[in-house]
Write a protein that holds these residues in place. Structure first.
Motif, PDB file in Angstrom:
ATOM      1  N   GLN A 173      19.720 -10.616 -19.171  1.00 16.26           N
ATOM      2  CA  GLN A 173      20.491  -9.131 -18.532  1.00 16.26           C
ATOM      3  C   GLN A 173      21.141  -9.220 -16.735  1.00 16.26           C
ATOM      4  O   GLN A 173      21.562  -9.542 -16.305  1.00 16.26           O
ATOM      5  CB  GLN A 173      19.001  -8.263 -18.206  1.00 16.26           C
ATOM      6  N   LYS A 209       7.744  -2.423 -15.696  1.00 10.35           N
ATOM      7  CA  LYS A 209       9.309  -1.803 -15.091  1.00 10.35           C
ATOM      8  C   LYS A 209       8.568  -1.200 -14.128  1.00 10.35           C
ATOM      9  O   LYS A 209       7.603   0.723 -14.169  1.00 10.35           O
ATOM     10  CB  LYS A 209      10.167  -0.512 -15.951  1.00 10.35           C
ATOM     11  N   TYR A 226      13.799  -7.573 -13.221  1.00 11.04           N
ATOM     12  CA  TYR A 226      15.479  -7.973 -13.737  1.00 11.04           C
ATOM     13  C   TYR A 226      15.775  -8.984 -14.171  1.00 11.04           C
ATOM     14  O   TYR A 226      15.854  -9.942 -14.606  1.00 11.04           O
ATOM     15  CB  TYR A 226      16.733  -7.801 -13.058  1.00 11.04           C
ATOM     16  N   ILE A 263      15.569  -0.151  -9.458  1.00 10.66           N
ATOM     17  CA  ILE A 263      16.713   0.450  -9.363  1.00 10.66           C
ATOM     18  C   ILE A 263      18.208   0.572 -10.052  1.00 10.66           C
ATOM     19  O   ILE A 263      17.781  -0.615 -10.955  1.00 10.66           O
ATOM     20  CB  ILE A 263      17.815  -0.342  -8.024  1.00 10.66           C
ATOM     21  N   PRO A 264      18.321   1.296 -10.764  1.00 13.76           N
ATOM     22  CA  PRO A 264      19.723   1.130 -11.985  1.00 13.76           C
ATOM     23  C   PRO A 264      20.775  -0.534 -12.253  1.00 13.76           C
ATOM     24  O   PRO A 264      20.724  -0.960 -11.084  1.00 13.76           O
ATOM     25  CB  PRO A 264      20.313   2.569 -12.541  1.00 13.76           C
ATOM     26  N   GLU A 265      20.574  -1.115 -12.715  1.00 13.96           N
ATOM     27  CA  GLU A 265      21.680  -2.236 -12.979  1.00 13.96           C
ATOM     28  C   GLU A 265      22.786  -1.535 -12.201  1.00 13.96           C
ATOM     29  O   GLU A 265      22.949  -3.153 -11.700  1.00 13.96           O
ATOM     30  CB  GLU A 265      21.824  -2.563 -14.648  1.00 13.96           C
ATOM     31  N   ASP A 266      23.645  -0.914 -12.811  1.00 14.59           N
ATOM     32  CA  ASP A 266      24.983  -1.050 -11.944  1.00 14.59           C
ATOM     33  C   ASP A 266      24.587  -1.123 -10.303  1.00 14.59           C
ATOM     34  O   ASP A 266      25.646  -1.330  -9.195  1.00 14.59           O
ATOM     35  CB  ASP A 266      25.927   0.871 -12.339  1.00 14.59           C
ATOM     36  N   LYS A 267      23.766  -0.024  -9.827  1.00 17.74           N
ATOM     37  CA  LYS A 267      23.359  -0.359  -8.571  1.00 17.74           C
ATOM     38  C   LYS A 267      22.379  -1.647  -8.233  1.00 17.74           C
ATOM     39  O   LYS A 267      23.488  -1.722  -6.598  1.00 17.74           O
ATOM     40  CB  LYS A 267      22.085   1.146  -8.172  1.00 17.74           C
ATOM     41  N   SER A 272      12.656  -4.640  -8.481  1.00 14.75           N
ATOM     42  CA  SER A 272      13.839  -4.404  -9.031  1.00 14.75           C
ATOM     43  C   SER A 272      14.270  -5.412  -9.315  1.00 14.75           C
ATOM     44  O   SER A 272      14.762  -5.846 -10.479  1.00 14.75           O
ATOM     45  CB  SER A 272      14.418  -3.755  -8.204  1.00 14.75           C
ATOM     46  N   SER A 288       9.858   3.211  -9.337  1.00 15.69           N
ATOM     47  CA  SER A 288      11.409   3.065  -8.498  1.00 15.69           C
ATOM     48  C   SER A 288      12.228   1.847  -9.139  1.00 15.69           C
ATOM     49  O   SER A 288      12.717   1.503  -8.205  1.00 15.69           O
ATOM     50  CB  SER A 288      11.191   3.185  -7.382  1.00 15.69           C
TER      51      SER A 288
END
Length: 144
Positions: A90, A24, A84, A29-33, A80, A27
């Motif tokens: 995911q 991971k 993912y 990036i969050p999933e929703d962003k 990121s 930095s």
């Protein structure tokens, strides 16, 4: 002996599936962003495909625009995205969310276009009726 070998093999398979392929990133990036970024990229790429000259006229570089808008850099995005992508379920869910968001946006735009078209048609018909009314009034005055 076979049962023990099968058990050891099953444990190896289970433990290897739980292992992360890519660490991971710090930095991340969050999933929703990330979903919002991917959605914006799809929209900008579609615009680039149809109106590249207009983007160039306005000095807009699509990827730079998106990175600035979301306050990220290209390395952060790549790291990121790679992270993912190492989690297929995911990642697939993220792209399904992007697809459904884009479909909602398409339907909303189509609905707005129908309303605009209807208002334009009403305005056009109103002008035609006004012109006909004025013409018939002028004609009547001349006949007297």
């Amino acid at each position: 002996m076979r049962k023990i070998l099968f058990l050891v093999l099953a444990m190896l398979v289970v433990s290897s599936c739980a292992e992360e392929l890519i660490e991971k990133p710090d930095s991340l990036i969050p999933e929703d962003k990330m979903v919002s970024i991917i959605k914006e990229m799809a929209i900008v790429n579609a615009a680039k495909g149809t109106n590249l000259s207009r983007l160039r006229e306005n000095g807009v570089e699509p990827s730079v625009y998106i990175f600035n808008k979301f306050k990220i850099d290209s390395a952060q995005f790549v790291n990121s995205d790679r992270y993912y992508a190492s989690k297929p379920l995911q990642y697939e869910n993220m792209y399904k969310k992007v697809e459904s968001d884009l479909e909602e946006l398409r339907l909303k735009i189509e609905e707005e276009k129908k309303v605009r078209d209807s208002l334009s048609l009403i305005e056009k018909n109103k002008k035609n009726i006004d012109l006909k009314t004025n013409d018939s009034t002028k004609t009547k005055k001349v006949q007297k």
